[in-house]
Scaffold this motif. Sequence first.
Motif, PDB file in Angstrom:
ATOM      1  N   GLU A 136       0.805  -1.221   0.000  1.00  0.00           N
ATOM      2  CA  GLU A 136       0.000   0.000   0.000  1.00  0.00           C
ATOM      3  C   GLU A 136       0.838   1.271   0.000  1.00  0.00           C
ATOM      4  OE1 GLU A 136      -3.173   0.019  -0.433  1.00  0.00           O
ATOM      5  OE2 GLU A 136      -3.460  -2.159  -0.270  1.00  0.00           O
ATOM      6  N   GLY A 137       1.962   1.275   0.716  1.00  0.00           N
ATOM      7  CA  GLY A 137       2.685   2.534   0.886  1.00  0.00           C
ATOM      8  C   GLY A 137       4.145   2.494   0.563  1.00  0.00           C
ATOM      9  N   GLY A 138       4.652   1.391   0.009  1.00  0.00           N
ATOM     10  CA  GLY A 138       6.069   1.310  -0.291  1.00  0.00           C
ATOM     11  C   GLY A 138       6.401   1.777  -1.691  1.00  0.00           C
ATOM     12  N   PHE A 139       7.689   2.020  -1.916  1.00  0.00           N
ATOM     13  CA  PHE A 139       8.193   2.393  -3.236  1.00  0.00           C
ATOM     14  C   PHE A 139       8.587   1.102  -3.959  1.00  0.00           C
ATOM     15  CE2 PHE A 139      11.972   3.378  -5.889  1.00  0.00           C
ATOM     16  CZ  PHE A 139      11.333   4.148  -6.855  1.00  0.00           C
ATOM     17  N   HIS A 140       7.922   0.797  -5.074  1.00  0.00           N
ATOM     18  CA  HIS A 140       8.112  -0.467  -5.774  1.00  0.00           C
ATOM     19  C   HIS A 140       9.146  -0.376  -6.897  1.00  0.00           C
ATOM     20  CE1 HIS A 140       4.480  -2.667  -4.142  1.00  0.00           C
ATOM     21  NE2 HIS A 140       4.360  -1.453  -3.640  1.00  0.00           N
ATOM     22  N   GLY A 141       9.827   0.718  -7.022  1.00  0.00           N
ATOM     23  CA  GLY A 141      10.823   0.881  -8.066  1.00  0.00           C
ATOM     24  C   GLY A 141      10.281   1.719  -9.215  1.00  0.00           C
ATOM     25  N   LEU A 154      10.675   0.669   1.828  1.00  0.00           N
ATOM     26  CA  LEU A 154       9.525   1.022   2.655  1.00  0.00           C
ATOM     27  C   LEU A 154      10.028   1.824   3.836  1.00  0.00           C
ATOM     28  CD1 LEU A 154       6.527   0.753   3.605  1.00  0.00           C
ATOM     29  CD2 LEU A 154       7.228  -1.345   4.806  1.00  0.00           C
ATOM     30  N   TYR A 155       9.481   3.039   4.005  1.00  0.00           N
ATOM     31  CA  TYR A 155       9.808   3.822   5.189  1.00  0.00           C
ATOM     32  C   TYR A 155       9.192   3.159   6.420  1.00  0.00           C
ATOM     33  CZ  TYR A 155      11.631   7.675   2.379  1.00  0.00           C
ATOM     34  OH  TYR A 155      12.376   8.444   1.525  1.00  0.00           O
ATOM     35  N   LEU A 156      10.020   2.904   7.447  1.00  0.00           N
ATOM     36  CA  LEU A 156       9.510   2.228   8.643  1.00  0.00           C
ATOM     37  C   LEU A 156       8.537   3.102   9.413  1.00  0.00           C
ATOM     38  CD1 LEU A 156      12.588   0.263  10.010  1.00  0.00           C
ATOM     39  CD2 LEU A 156      10.982  -0.303   8.194  1.00  0.00           C
ATOM     40  N   GLN A 157       8.563   4.430   9.151  1.00  0.00           N
ATOM     41  CA  GLN A 157       7.585   5.295   9.803  1.00  0.00           C
ATOM     42  C   GLN A 157       6.171   4.910   9.376  1.00  0.00           C
ATOM     43  OE1 GLN A 157       8.104   7.391  12.213  1.00  0.00           O
ATOM     44  NE2 GLN A 157       5.908   7.874  12.345  1.00  0.00           N
ATOM     45  N   LYS A 158       6.022   4.438   8.147  1.00  0.00           N
ATOM     46  CA  LYS A 158       4.706   3.986   7.698  1.00  0.00           C
ATOM     47  C   LYS A 158       4.291   2.714   8.447  1.00  0.00           C
ATOM     48  CE  LYS A 158       5.039   6.052   3.110  1.00  0.00           C
ATOM     49  NZ  LYS A 158       4.908   5.862   1.650  1.00  0.00           N
ATOM     50  N   MET A 159       5.259   1.862   8.772  1.00  0.00           N
ATOM     51  CA  MET A 159       4.949   0.692   9.597  1.00  0.00           C
ATOM     52  C   MET A 159       4.486   1.126  10.979  1.00  0.00           C
ATOM     53  SD  MET A 159       5.355  -2.601   8.611  1.00  0.00           S
ATOM     54  CE  MET A 159       5.966  -3.433  10.059  1.00  0.00           C
ATOM     55  N   ARG A 162      19.349   5.461   9.789  1.00  0.00           N
ATOM     56  CA  ARG A 162      19.099   6.892   9.639  1.00  0.00           C
ATOM     57  C   ARG A 162      18.040   7.063   8.556  1.00  0.00           C
ATOM     58  NH1 ARG A 162      21.802  11.335  11.275  1.00  0.00           N
ATOM     59  NH2 ARG A 162      23.504  10.023  12.046  1.00  0.00           N
ATOM     60  N   ASN A 163      16.999   7.751   8.886  1.00  0.00           N
ATOM     61  CA  ASN A 163      15.812   7.777   8.038  1.00  0.00           C
ATOM     62  C   ASN A 163      15.386   6.335   7.772  1.00  0.00           C
ATOM     63  OD1 ASN A 163      13.705   8.620   6.443  1.00  0.00           O
ATOM     64  ND2 ASN A 163      14.968   9.109   4.661  1.00  0.00           N
ATOM     65  N   PRO A 164      14.902   5.612   8.798  1.00  0.00           N
ATOM     66  CA  PRO A 164      14.757   4.144   8.755  1.00  0.00           C
ATOM     67  C   PRO A 164      13.939   3.672   7.559  1.00  0.00           C
ATOM     68  CG  PRO A 164      14.379   4.971  10.972  1.00  0.00           C
ATOM     69  CD  PRO A 164      14.443   6.166  10.081  1.00  0.00           C
ATOM     70  N   ARG A 165      14.536   2.723   6.853  1.00  0.00           N
ATOM     71  CA  ARG A 165      13.872   2.131   5.687  1.00  0.00           C
ATOM     72  C   ARG A 165      14.225   0.653   5.605  1.00  0.00           C
ATOM     73  NH1 ARG A 165      15.882   5.455   0.605  1.00  0.00           N
ATOM     74  NH2 ARG A 165      17.823   5.209   1.773  1.00  0.00           N
ATOM     75  N   PHE A 166      13.340  -0.077   4.930  1.00  0.00           N
ATOM     76  CA  PHE A 166      13.622  -1.445   4.538  1.00  0.00           C
ATOM     77  C   PHE A 166      13.761  -1.451   3.025  1.00  0.00           C
ATOM     78  CE2 PHE A 166      11.458  -5.399   2.902  1.00  0.00           C
ATOM     79  CZ  PHE A 166      12.576  -6.220   3.014  1.00  0.00           C
ATOM     80  N   ALA A 167      14.960  -1.761   2.542  1.00  0.00           N
ATOM     81  CA  ALA A 167      15.250  -1.719   1.111  1.00  0.00           C
ATOM     82  C   ALA A 167      15.374  -3.130   0.557  1.00  0.00           C
ATOM     83  CB  ALA A 167      16.543  -0.934   0.850  1.00  0.00           C
ATOM     84  N   ILE A 168      14.968  -3.297  -0.723  1.00  0.00           N
ATOM     85  CA  ILE A 168      14.979  -4.607  -1.396  1.00  0.00           C
ATOM     86  C   ILE A 168      15.843  -4.485  -2.651  1.00  0.00           C
ATOM     87  CG2 ILE A 168      13.561  -6.446  -2.358  1.00  0.00           C
ATOM     88  CD1 ILE A 168      11.182  -5.267  -0.876  1.00  0.00           C
ATOM     89  N   GLY A 193      10.922  -8.626  -9.464  1.00  0.00           N
ATOM     90  CA  GLY A 193       9.941  -7.768  -8.844  1.00  0.00           C
ATOM     91  C   GLY A 193      10.180  -7.644  -7.350  1.00  0.00           C
ATOM     92  N   ALA A 194       9.592  -6.607  -6.773  1.00  0.00           N
ATOM     93  CA  ALA A 194       9.860  -6.294  -5.370  1.00  0.00           C
ATOM     94  C   ALA A 194       9.275  -7.345  -4.430  1.00  0.00           C
ATOM     95  CB  ALA A 194       9.305  -4.909  -5.044  1.00  0.00           C
ATOM     96  N   LEU A 195       8.040  -7.756  -4.644  1.00  0.00           N
ATOM     97  CA  LEU A 195       7.401  -8.677  -3.711  1.00  0.00           C
ATOM     98  C   LEU A 195       8.052 -10.059  -3.709  1.00  0.00           C
ATOM     99  CD1 LEU A 195       3.612  -7.780  -4.060  1.00  0.00           C
ATOM    100  CD2 LEU A 195       5.131  -7.326  -2.135  1.00  0.00           C
ATOM    101  N   PRO A 196       8.268 -10.708  -4.877  1.00  0.00           N
ATOM    102  CA  PRO A 196       8.922 -12.024  -4.819  1.00  0.00           C
ATOM    103  C   PRO A 196      10.335 -11.966  -4.272  1.00  0.00           C
ATOM    104  CG  PRO A 196       7.829 -11.689  -6.938  1.00  0.00           C
ATOM    105  CD  PRO A 196       7.836 -10.369  -6.247  1.00  0.00           C
ATOM    106  N   THR A 197      11.029 -10.841  -4.502  1.00  0.00           N
ATOM    107  CA  THR A 197      12.404 -10.736  -4.029  1.00  0.00           C
ATOM    108  C   THR A 197      12.458 -10.441  -2.533  1.00  0.00           C
ATOM    109  OG1 THR A 197      13.097  -9.918  -6.196  1.00  0.00           O
ATOM    110  CG2 THR A 197      14.595  -9.544  -4.344  1.00  0.00           C
ATOM    111  N   GLY A 198      11.698  -9.474  -2.078  1.00  0.00           N
ATOM    112  CA  GLY A 198      11.749  -9.074  -0.668  1.00  0.00           C
ATOM    113  C   GLY A 198      10.965  -9.963   0.257  1.00  0.00           C
ATOM    114  N   TYR A 199       9.952 -10.644  -0.272  1.00  0.00           N
ATOM    115  CA  TYR A 199       9.100 -11.500   0.559  1.00  0.00           C
ATOM    116  C   TYR A 199       9.005 -12.883  -0.091  1.00  0.00           C
ATOM    117  CZ  TYR A 199       7.808  -6.955   2.428  1.00  0.00           C
ATOM    118  OH  TYR A 199       7.843  -5.704   2.982  1.00  0.00           O
TER     119      TYR A 199
END
Length: 618
Positions: free
Chosen positions: A382-387, A401-406, A548-554, A561-567
Amino acid sequence: MAGQTPILDQFLRSVASFVQNRDGAKLQDFLQIEPPLSDIYQQMIQELRRRYPSPQGDNELLQRCEGLVPRTKGASSWIAFPTFMKLYFAFLRDVNVDNLLETYNRLRGLLNQCVMALGDSQMGVIVLPTVFYLSKVLAKLAMGLDRRPELIAHLLRSEGLADREESIEKVTLVEQSANVVREAFIKCLTDRSGTPGPQGKPEGKRIGIYLMANLCLKLLFQCGKLRNAEQMFASISAQSPPLARFPASQRVTYLYYLGRYLFSNNLFYPAQIALQSAYDQCHRQALSQRHLILTYLIPCNIIMGRFPSQKLLQRNEAQGLAEHFEPLRRLIIRGDYIAFRQHLSLSSSSAQWFSRKGTLLAIRNRCEILVWRSFCRRVFIEGGFHGDLQVNGQRGPPPYLYLQKMAVATQWLRSKHNQLPLNGNSNLNTPQYYGPQTISEPTDPDYADLEDPSRVAAPEADQSILGKYGDYISPDSFFDEGGHSQQNTPGQLVDGDPNVDFEGLELDPYAAIDDFEVDQPSLLMREIESILSSLLTQGLMRGYLTHRNPRFAIPGARLRGALPTGYPNVWQTISAREREDSSVPGWVRPPPTIIGGPAMAAGGRVVNLSGARPVGVQ
């Protein structure tokens, strides 16, 4: 004298014939003890009471039983068997079925003597069916009394067994029975007839290895002493013939208990292998057995990320399981960790069902990380950057994905479940200063007085606190900083005034942390980072975290694609890692077939010698 007991005489002649012919099956069929006994046994019991009354007739009865086995040089060649037969007749003659505790003790003594007779290297195998029969009867009686302890509570009190010191661990009737059955199992396992080890075949007493092991495991699971089964599995791995050479019923039962044991020790992948094999080998018409196997096979798979299909849950043997596992599957996929915890709280009916099956703690502890993974995945969707798909041939930023959104999604989830911050402020941006930020926990009622300064300040409140915790905060003596014992004035607080000293760090572990400090993550953010770090460490998510500026990057998501790679798929990830060692502790399998004979024994490599030169030729 023999003419006074015609039925007993005929019984003894038949037993002697069975011993001479080594017919253990017919011997076991004759040695019945379960009520109701037929009329012929009742008549024999009357003869025993009339001709060999207790206890003066026991020696003469033993002399008659000594004639049942061959004699060598004036002595019996199988000393334990006549004693067992004497105890068998004494059991029939003296047992009082109204006194269940006495019946149990007599039966256990009879089985003990039969196990001793089983230990004979030449003749012991004859009583193997009888040992198994008596073990089943003893197990049935012990487990029945374990489920209804009130039936023998008055008997235990009369013997003083119920008033033993609490520091002494009480050995239940079921555990006592398991100890006797384990002795029979050891005698079967250590029998020297045939070839020992994985190359051997079930011969002699070794045919009873898994019969006795399964019965012993059943008793150990009933009394909750699974640690005692560890040595059994180790001994089976070292000395037993392959399990595949035993009947299917024994294989299925053993693999079922082995899978449950491995499950209880958090070895879920080998447990899944054992339970799946038990389910596959179980007869299709044995619905209750297949249902029981599925009760543990399904949660074992769920923990590793593989959910049951609707087709499986609609099978006859899976009747009633969908109502427990289907809500669990939906909660894990939805990623609602609060609803997941509520569903498995001790007050819910589902948790009580899982608890009765012994799977509740494993599901609660192991599946919650899967819930968080689903939650993070949904927030990323819903709120992540998919590339940036518009960038051609250029290296753009990886999906992130910015962890602030989490954190915002977590606070929203809490507000959805009406779990507001503990200070009563409904503003989601307001930080909390007490306890974990991902879920609220009510204050322990035993420490409610210590949390309320107004009550602690009142003299009557001080007395109530001292009444509860006086031996902790105002003891008669204490050790100072130098380690010397000091006497304490009655009523004086050793650690000072709790309203002053304990108000901060002791009762509020986050009190010294300033959430408004510049460039410092909030407590909620730290917890989210910890959860995601755990997922990354386990391989259930792939990528990296920035603090710093917490994010989860894939990274590396351009091709797949982002979903099969990161999850990645959880089951495929876990099985690929665990498949490197597919051995199951406690499961003896035939040694692998070596193609090509001894030449391939060393590593399975084939060496072509067609062009080799003779020795010494250059």
